[in-house]
Enzyme design. Structure first.
Site, mmCIF file in Angstrom:
data_model
loop_
_atom_site.group_PDB
_atom_site.id
_atom_site.type_symbol
_atom_site.label_atom_id
_atom_site.label_comp_id
_atom_site.label_asym_id
_atom_site.label_seq_id
_atom_site.Cartn_x
_atom_site.Cartn_y
_atom_site.Cartn_z
ATOM 1 N N GLY A 46 0.707 -1.350 -0.127
ATOM 2 C CA GLY A 46 0.125 0.024 0.173
ATOM 3 C C GLY A 46 0.723 1.155 0.041
ATOM 4 N N CYS A 47 2.024 1.203 0.667
ATOM 5 C CA CYS A 47 2.644 2.631 0.843
ATOM 6 C C CYS A 47 3.670 2.689 -0.443
ATOM 7 C CB CYS A 47 3.842 2.305 2.060
ATOM 8 S SG CYS A 47 3.020 2.208 3.544
ATOM 9 N N THR A 48 3.752 1.666 -1.144
ATOM 10 C CA THR A 48 4.626 1.654 -2.516
ATOM 11 C C THR A 48 3.375 2.351 -3.553
ATOM 12 O OG1 THR A 48 6.145 0.074 -1.994
ATOM 13 C CG2 THR A 48 5.824 0.279 -4.082
#
Length: 155
Positions: A46-48
């Site tokens: 998700g952060c990527t």
């Protein structure tokens, strides 16, 4: 319950290390509009997605006069790997003791897979040139967030 920022509140000042170990303060961006986005952990799916969405729209964001800053509890070394792996063109800031995350209300109780846990709350803050919160969004979803934010900012 952690504090929640609202439009018009002063943005909490900070001095944090970036991915290269350089000190970055909010005051460095005085007179500029800043998008400070908070993510739980570098190099996770998700952060990527979120970082790459900002990366892919950085020309539009910059042309509209905004500076993007990413903030997580990761150490600078991990942030440097994240930046290199995904060609992130904006500063990634490290808050391992979570003091700044807490000041922004982006660390506290959250629900994760049906359980209440303490952790980083994915959030985005738009800070005006005078250092005041223009927008504070908590609990955002990584996928599609950048597009929704850019639409709200009319970018």
């Amino acid at each position: 319950m952690s504090v929640r920022l609202s439009p018009g509140d002063p943005a909490p000042d900070f001095t944090l290390l970036d991915a290269d170990g350089n000190k970055v303060t909010l005051g460095d961006f005085s007179g500029k509009r800043v998008i400070l986005y908070v993510y739980p952990a570098a190099m996770t799916p998700g952060c990527t997605t979120q970082a790459c969405d900002f990366r892919d729209n950085i020309a539009r964001v910059s042309a509209a006069g905004y500076t993007v800053l990413g903030l997580s509890p990761d150490k600078p070394e991990k942030l440097a790997k994240f930046r290199e792996r995904d060609a992130i063109p904006f500063p990634l800031l490290s808050d391992p003791d979570k003091a700044v995350l807490t000041a922004y209300g982006a660390y506290g109780e959250k629900t994760n897979y049906g359980k209440t846990v303490m952790g980083v709350i994915r959030s985005t803050f738009v800070i005006d040139p005078e250092g005041k919160i223009e927008s504070a969004q908590y609990g955002v979803k990584a996928t599609g967030h950048v597009d929704r934010l850019l639409a709200q900012l009319a970018i």
